[in-house]
Design an enzyme around this catalytic site. Structure first.
Site, PDB file in Angstrom:
ATOM      1  N   ARG A   1     -53.824   4.057 -22.622  1.00 46.61           N
ATOM      2  CA  ARG A   1     -52.854   2.968 -22.804  1.00 46.61           C
ATOM      3  C   ARG A   1     -53.482   1.601 -22.602  1.00 46.61           C
ATOM      4  O   ARG A   1     -52.956   0.596 -23.076  1.00 46.61           O
ATOM      5  CB  ARG A   1     -51.643   3.127 -21.874  1.00 46.61           C
ATOM      6  CG  ARG A   1     -50.685   1.930 -21.992  1.00 46.61           C
ATOM      7  CD  ARG A   1     -49.346   2.122 -21.340  1.00 46.61           C
ATOM      8  NE  ARG A   1     -49.411   2.682 -20.028  1.00 46.61           N
ATOM      9  CZ  ARG A   1     -49.803   2.029 -18.932  1.00 46.61           C
ATOM     10  NH1 ARG A   1     -50.188   0.766 -19.002  1.00 46.61           N
ATOM     11  NH2 ARG A   1     -49.814   2.642 -17.772  1.00 46.61           N
TER      12      ARG A   1
ATOM     13  N   TYR B   1     -40.784 -10.820 -42.830  1.00 46.50           N
ATOM     14  CA  TYR B   1     -40.656  -9.368 -42.773  1.00 46.50           C
ATOM     15  C   TYR B   1     -39.400  -9.022 -41.955  1.00 46.50           C
ATOM     16  O   TYR B   1     -39.154  -9.648 -40.914  1.00 46.50           O
ATOM     17  CB  TYR B   1     -41.916  -8.778 -42.120  1.00 46.50           C
ATOM     18  CG  TYR B   1     -41.807  -7.294 -41.936  1.00 46.50           C
ATOM     19  CD1 TYR B   1     -41.908  -6.425 -43.022  1.00 46.50           C
ATOM     20  CD2 TYR B   1     -41.569  -6.740 -40.686  1.00 46.50           C
ATOM     21  CE1 TYR B   1     -41.781  -5.062 -42.864  1.00 46.50           C
ATOM     22  CE2 TYR B   1     -41.446  -5.377 -40.512  1.00 46.50           C
ATOM     23  CZ  TYR B   1     -41.550  -4.543 -41.606  1.00 46.50           C
ATOM     24  OH  TYR B   1     -41.413  -3.187 -41.432  1.00 46.50           O
TER      25      TYR B   1
ATOM     26  N   ASP C   1     -49.013 -13.721 -39.990  1.00 46.86           N
ATOM     27  CA  ASP C   1     -48.992 -12.301 -40.341  1.00 46.86           C
ATOM     28  C   ASP C   1     -49.779 -12.182 -41.652  1.00 46.86           C
ATOM     29  O   ASP C   1     -49.312 -12.607 -42.705  1.00 46.86           O
ATOM     30  CB  ASP C   1     -47.543 -11.844 -40.505  1.00 46.86           C
ATOM     31  CG  ASP C   1     -47.416 -10.371 -40.877  1.00 46.86           C
ATOM     32  OD1 ASP C   1     -48.366  -9.828 -41.474  1.00 46.86           O
ATOM     33  OD2 ASP C   1     -46.360  -9.781 -40.596  1.00 46.86           O
TER      34      ASP C   1
ATOM     35  N   LYS D   1     -50.517  -0.797 -43.569  1.00 48.20           N
ATOM     36  CA  LYS D   1     -50.551  -1.150 -44.982  1.00 48.20           C
ATOM     37  C   LYS D   1     -51.994  -1.097 -45.497  1.00 48.20           C
ATOM     38  O   LYS D   1     -52.577  -0.048 -45.504  1.00 48.20           O
ATOM     39  CB  LYS D   1     -49.897  -2.519 -45.178  1.00 48.20           C
ATOM     40  CG  LYS D   1     -48.586  -2.698 -44.374  1.00 48.20           C
ATOM     41  CD  LYS D   1     -47.463  -1.795 -44.820  1.00 48.20           C
ATOM     42  CE  LYS D   1     -46.271  -1.747 -43.861  1.00 48.20           C
ATOM     43  NZ  LYS D   1     -45.721  -3.029 -43.440  1.00 48.20           N
TER      44      LYS D   1
HETATM   45  C1  LIG Z   1     -44.854  -3.479 -42.485  1.00 52.30           C
HETATM   46  C2  LIG Z   1     -44.975  -4.865 -42.039  1.00 52.30           C
HETATM   47  C3  LIG Z   1     -44.820  -5.194 -40.693  1.00 52.30           C
HETATM   48  C4  LIG Z   1     -44.470  -4.178 -39.631  1.00 52.30           C
HETATM   49  O1  LIG Z   1     -45.476  -3.232 -39.484  1.00 52.30           O
HETATM   50  P1  LIG Z   1     -45.263  -1.755 -38.901  1.00 52.30           P
HETATM   51  O2  LIG Z   1     -46.620  -1.187 -38.925  1.00 52.30           O
HETATM   52  O3  LIG Z   1     -44.271  -1.062 -39.800  1.00 52.30           O
HETATM   53  O4  LIG Z   1     -44.693  -1.925 -37.519  1.00 52.30           O
HETATM   54  C5  LIG Z   1     -44.980  -6.519 -40.337  1.00 52.30           C
HETATM   55  N1  LIG Z   1     -45.261  -7.479 -41.243  1.00 52.30           N
HETATM   56  C6  LIG Z   1     -45.395  -7.184 -42.549  1.00 52.30           C
HETATM   57  C7  LIG Z   1     -45.721  -8.295 -43.505  1.00 52.30           C
HETATM   58  C8  LIG Z   1     -45.270  -5.881 -42.994  1.00 52.30           C
HETATM   59  O5  LIG Z   1     -45.404  -5.609 -44.294  1.00 52.30           O
END
Ligand SMILES: *Cc1c(COP(=O)(O)O)cnc(C)c1O
Length: 384
Positions: A51, A105, A177, A202
């Protein structure tokens, strides 16, 4: 160490890997152990425990991510939302205020509008492409500016350089992000952002088979984020670390292909009589084209378009595609199709959706790594 590897492709394969190789293994093994023998560690955060984000698998990924984003440090997290929530809670506390880009998001939007007000963290939405409108939203307690590289599902690029200079002028922490661009298309730290955040679910992992996140930045800030992560508990399991490391090795190959295929598809769609509008920053018709061309090394694998004939036409298209999969999420090898009005934006009224730039006939595509001409043929037959 990372200076030895210069190009993105080389760093993705080699940066951060243990030296010397562990027992000569070309691919570092999974450390499937929660805890480690006590070795005289002086502080809680130095104790070796899964952790606490410090297994050899975590350390290798942190170094690789830092190398590819041109940053000092990085830490992986249990999901993209763990990265976002932990980073924001590191730089903000009760009584603070932040500026955020107005299309976010969905999970981030809920965190800011549902969870943060209960903690005393307030926000104002701003249009990231309209720098002149930001000053009016500043408050004495404004501490941070939060944006996304490419908006979803409108696929626009804000004035990111203006975000950096505005935040510098007003002493705000700059968070971005960078999920949609991936480090192949943008390395925000090089442009002055303090923290670059990813849903590694992603493009970084790129195989639609794990959930993971990352926070990238200076050693000082990433150290504070890691300590917060140790407390909040959003660590990434080492088995998922292994898969993420494996996925990252092919990131540049995948994303460069996706950049090319998305541009081809966008051009095809723009020329099709049933298509009213295509949102893709690689097209000269995009309001973001100039900014995106200046900032990005590639325009990415995400696009959206409006079909004439409303939501029925969009649903008919979605039913008739044969190669693309109808599913949410993005960044995997398979091309995905979704209709935001019936999924991510179903909670809004049609008028609210229209205002957010998400008309009911909008179709969003995450372009995969299949043959681009075959994808175009599939889209063509689905629209006839
Ligand atoms: C999918 C996504 C998230 C969240 O990510 P998770 O891995 O599903 O928690 C945050 N920002 C963007 C732009 C995303 O496409």
């Amino acid at each position: 160490m990372s200076e030895r590897f210069k190009a993105m492709e080389t760093k993705l394969v080699h940066a951060g890997e243990p030296e010397p190789r562990l027992a000569g293994a070309v691919v570092a093994p999974i450390f499937q152990t929660a805890n480690y023998e006590f070795a005289g560690e002086a502080s809680y955060h130095d104790i070796r425990y899964m952790r606490l984000n410090n297994s050899p698998n975590h350390i290798a990924l942190g170094r690789k991510l830092a190398a590819v984003e041109g940053a000092e440090a990085a830490v992986v997290t249990g999901s993209g939302m763990a990265a976002i929530s932990t980073a924001l809670l590191t730089v903000l506390g009760g009584g603070d205020h932040l500026l955020v880009q107005d299309s976010l998001y969905g999970g981030t939007n809920s965190l800011l509008t549902v969870d943060f007000p209960a903690l005393g963290i307030e926000h104002d939405f701003v249009d990231a492409a309209e720098p002149d409108s930001w000053r009016a939203r500043l408050r004495p307690n404004t501490r941070a500016f939060y944006v996304e590289t490419i908006t979803n599902p409108t696929i626009r690029v804000g004035d990111l350089q203006a975000v950096v200079s505005f935040a510098r002028e007003h002493g705000l922490t700059k968070l971005i992000d960078n999920t949609f661009a991936s480090p192949v298309n943008l390395r925000p730290i090089e442009h002055g952002f303090d923290l670059s955040l990813h849903s590694c679910t992603k493009y970084l992992n790129g195989h639609s088979d794990i959930v993971a996140g990352a926070v990238v930045g200076s050693s000082e800030l990433v150290g504070r984020v890691t300590n917060k992560l140790d407390h909040l508990g959003g660590c990434l399991d080492t088995h998922a670390c292994f898969l993420l490391n494996r996925g990252m090795k092919t990131l540049a190959l995948r994303v460069r292909r996706q950049n090319e295929s998305a541009l081809k598809l966008a051009r095809f769609l723009e020329g099709h009589r049933r298509v009213e509008r295509v949102n893709y920053p690689g097209l000269a018709s995009s309001t973001s084209h100039e900014r995106a061309a200046r900032l990005l090394d590639g325009f990415g694998g995400m696009l959206s378009f409006e079909l004439s004939g409303g939501v029925q036409a969009a649903e008919r298209f979605q039913k008739r595609v044969r190669i693309a999969v109808v599913a949410a999420s993005l960044g995997g090898p398979e091309t995905l199709v979704t209709i935001p009005a019936t999924t991510s934006h179903a909670g809004l009224s049609p008028a609210e959706r229209e205002r957010a730039g998400v008309p009911d006939s909008l179709v969003r595509i995450s372009v995969g790594i299949e043959d681009a001409d075959e994808l175009i043929e599939d889209f063509r037959q689905a629209m006839e």
